[in-house]
Design an enzyme around this catalytic site. Structure first.
Site, PDB file in Angstrom:
ATOM      1  N   ASP A 111      -0.819   4.845  -7.684  1.00 42.92           N
ATOM      2  CA  ASP A 111      -1.297   4.599  -6.655  1.00 42.92           C
ATOM      3  C   ASP A 111      -0.937   5.488  -5.822  1.00 42.92           C
ATOM      4  OD1 ASP A 111      -2.171   3.173  -3.882  1.00 42.92           O
ATOM      5  OD2 ASP A 111      -1.300   1.302  -4.344  1.00 42.92           O
ATOM      6  N   GLU A 117       4.577  -0.910  -8.344  1.00 44.26           N
ATOM      7  CA  GLU A 117       4.854  -2.169  -8.223  1.00 44.26           C
ATOM      8  C   GLU A 117       5.055  -3.335  -9.039  1.00 44.26           C
ATOM      9  OE1 GLU A 117       2.185  -4.879  -5.475  1.00 44.26           O
ATOM     10  OE2 GLU A 117       1.421  -2.796  -3.893  1.00 44.26           O
ATOM     11  N   ASN A 130      -2.160   5.789  -2.159  1.00 42.19           N
ATOM     12  CA  ASN A 130      -2.511   5.013  -1.567  1.00 42.19           C
ATOM     13  C   ASN A 130      -3.762   5.727  -0.401  1.00 42.19           C
ATOM     14  OD1 ASN A 130      -2.230   2.350  -0.664  1.00 42.19           O
ATOM     15  ND2 ASN A 130       0.289   3.157  -1.025  1.00 42.19           N
TER      16      ASN A 130
END
Length: 595
Positions: A481, A331, A483
């Site tokens: 990440d 991100e 998730n």
């Protein structure tokens, strides 16, 4: 709870904002908009012209002490203009300033303006009919004489054409230009000087307080405005200095942050067989800045602490304090990479790679310490763009549910893979993958396929590396990440190497149930930081979504940097907060080669 959080994520991810790339305009306009002050030396004139451009920029400082004149002039002219027209424009502008002094210095003014303005090449006056385009080709021994002042003309010297300071200045946090654009300049060789000024001081005296691109304000700077002076340089020359002042004063920081405590374990850089790895989802500004995020996802966080000018100071202080050899970020806004992360960390000997997720304005970044590692290769893939990849094609052919295939192919999930060779142990090669998997709550099956795709993608790259470097000992790291909580399939695939046909993830969406597919992989991984209770912490969801997976038969963990405790996380309700800049918690661990 996990599904509630992921539904919030779906809304957050869908609210993207477009980033407009600002095109280059002439220097005069850019300086006005950025509000810096150019500091030119008397007797120097600077000419800037790029090959193929129809215009050129020209600037000089004209001083005439007896008339109390000290003025900088900036011109942008067409290369097809005659020298006479160019000189007439200079004459008009300079004379206008001189004539203003007529009331006080009438006789001297009249005497001055009688003198000529001329251009000389090798001490021979340039013909006024000559086109400016001709003199641009070679400015050696080119001089401009204004009245009785001679200017040596220099072409394409180092110059800063955009420089600004951030709107948030925090005591104890690294400060640097949040925009720095230059031409013909080596930033590492340029000179940066920091000054402070008491806003209540009528004399407005600027005190020198530090040097270097990075400056960390201390307690004595609180309440002061700051000024940065930069003299751009390259390997051969120096250009005109430029100064920029902060619009706001230095403020007290948020106090002790959880990562300050973690930095006690990372005070020193590692050497030899050991290396430090950080993985961190830093919360893209494109998501944090939306009204939905402020009002619904993070209403407990003060709005100023959600602003990227505030958060990026915390992010950089946290990253710098870890002294990591490898940093994998998710991100990452493209502007934050271009203006903050890459320029700042490059000065600390980090080389980096950045990729957005297709047309998204955020993506992935890998940084590595150039003093310890040499880059052998780098690749980036949009997961699913090559379903014909060996081994994956076999799995793909077994999936009969077309809805699954369509959803998998429509994702813009990306993975970066870099191969680094240790400079201290040249036979040791690390292959590091960085990713941020699909986020939707009913997509465990998609994430499982994505993780398997990445593993096979890495496997293919390792085969090439071993062909080119047959003596190398190649080890794998997979960071990001994911998730995916430890109870889901990705963790089992990585640590147990097998996902059976009846595994629960295959039916995370009943309409997209995957039947008749099992997954196997022959490299055994472990999670360097284990399975922390939290790597993501918000009121709607708290759990472990982030991992640093390492090849356990070749690497071992020396130290896991302790995570913030429950009390620290709950103090401000959730993340982000005034002391932690993301809704995720960074992972940091020291690993070493076993042999």
């Amino acid at each position: 709870m996990f599904n509630i959080f992921m539904n919030h994520c779906f809304t957050r991810k869908s609210q993207l904002t477009s980033l407009i790339k600002i095109s280059r305009v002439n220097l005069q306009i850019r300086y006005k908009s950025a509000n810096p002050k150019m500091v030119l030396n008397s007797g120097e004139a600077f000419l800037y012209h790029e090959n193929g451009a129809e215009t050129f920029d020209f600037m000089f400082r004209f001083e005439y002490p007896t008339l109390n004149v000290n003025r900088q002039f900036n011109f942008s002219r067409n290369i097809s203009e005659r020298v006479d027209a160019f000189l007439n424009r200079i004459n008009c502008n300079v004379t206008k300033i001189i004539i203003r002094k007529r009331k006080k210095y009438s006789e001297e003014v009249d005497e001055v303006i009688k003198k000529n303005i001329c251009l000389y090449k090798n001490d021979i006056k340039v013909n006024g009919d000559t086109l400016c385009e001709t003199i641009l080709e070679d400015v050696n021994n080119l001089k401009l004489v204004i009245f009785d002042t001679t200017f040596v003309i220099k072409k394409n010297m180092p110059i800063v054409n955009v420089i600004t300071l951030p709107s948030s200045l925090l005591c104890g946090f690294p400060l640097y230009p949040n925009k720095f654009e230059s031409l013909y300049t080596n930033k590492k060789l340029s000179i940066f000087k920091w000054y402070k000024n008491d806003i209540n001081d009528p004399k407005k005296i600027w005190l020198h307080i530090g040097d270097g691109y990075l400056y960390t304000p201390n307690a004595s700077d609180i309440g002061y405005r700051l000024k940065l002076n930069c003299t751009p340089q390259n390997e051969r020359e120096s250009g005109p200095s430029i100064e920029v002042e902060s619009k706001k004063v230095v403020e007290a920081g948020p106090g002790n942050c959880p990562f300050d405590t973690r930095h006690m374990f990372t005070k020193f850089k590692l050497t030899g067989k050991s290396f430090r790895v950080t993985s961190y989802n830093i919360l893209a500004n494109v998501y944090a800045s939306t009204s939905y995020s402020k009002e619904n996802l993070f209403p407990y966080c003060p709005e100023y602490a959600l602003e990227i000018d505030y958060r990026k100071q915390l992010i950089l202080k946290e990253l710098i304090g870890f002294n990591s050899d490898i940093i994998c970020l998710q991100e990452v806004d493209n502007k934050i990479y271009d203006n903050d992360l890459m320029p700042t960390l490059s000065l600390l000997q980090y080389k980096s790679m950045f990729n957005t997720k297709n047309e998204s304005s955020e993506g992935l970044a890998i940084f590595f310490n150039e003093e310890r590692f040499e880059q052998l290769s780098f690749d980036c893939t949009v997961i699913g763009h090559n379903t014909e990849m060996p081994k994956f094609a076999l799995i793909w052919s077994k999936i009969q549910n077309e809805k699954v295939k369509k959803r998998f192919l429509q994702r813009n999930t990306t993975a970066q893979v870099i191969a680094l060779r240790s400079r201290e142990r040249p036979l040791d090669v690390l292959v590091i993958a960085n990713t941020h998997l699909y986020f939707h709550p009913d997509a465990d099956h998609i994430r499982l396929l994505q993780a398997y795709y990445i593993l096979l993608y890495i496997e293919n790259l390792i085969e090439k590396i071993k062909q080119e470097h047959p003596q190398s000992n190649v080890s794998i790291l997979l960071c990001g990440d994911f998730n995916s909580v430890p109870e889901c399939g990705i963790y089992q695939l990585m640590t147990e190497n097998y996902i059976p046909e009846n595994y629960k993830d295959w039916s995370s969406n009943l309409e997209e149930t995957v039947k008749g597919v099992s997954l196997t992989y022959n490299v055994r991984f472990a999670s360097a930081c284990g399975t922390p209770i939290y790597t993501n912490y918000t009121p709607e969801f708290s759990g472990c979504l982030d991992y640093i997976f390492y090849e356990k038969n070749k690497l071992e963990v020396e130290q896991v940097i302790p995570m913030p405790n429950d009390e620290e996380l709950a103090l401000y309700v959730g993340l982000p907060s005034i002391v932690l800049p993301s809704d995720h918690i960074s992972l940091c661990a020291d690993l070493k080669w076993i042999t």
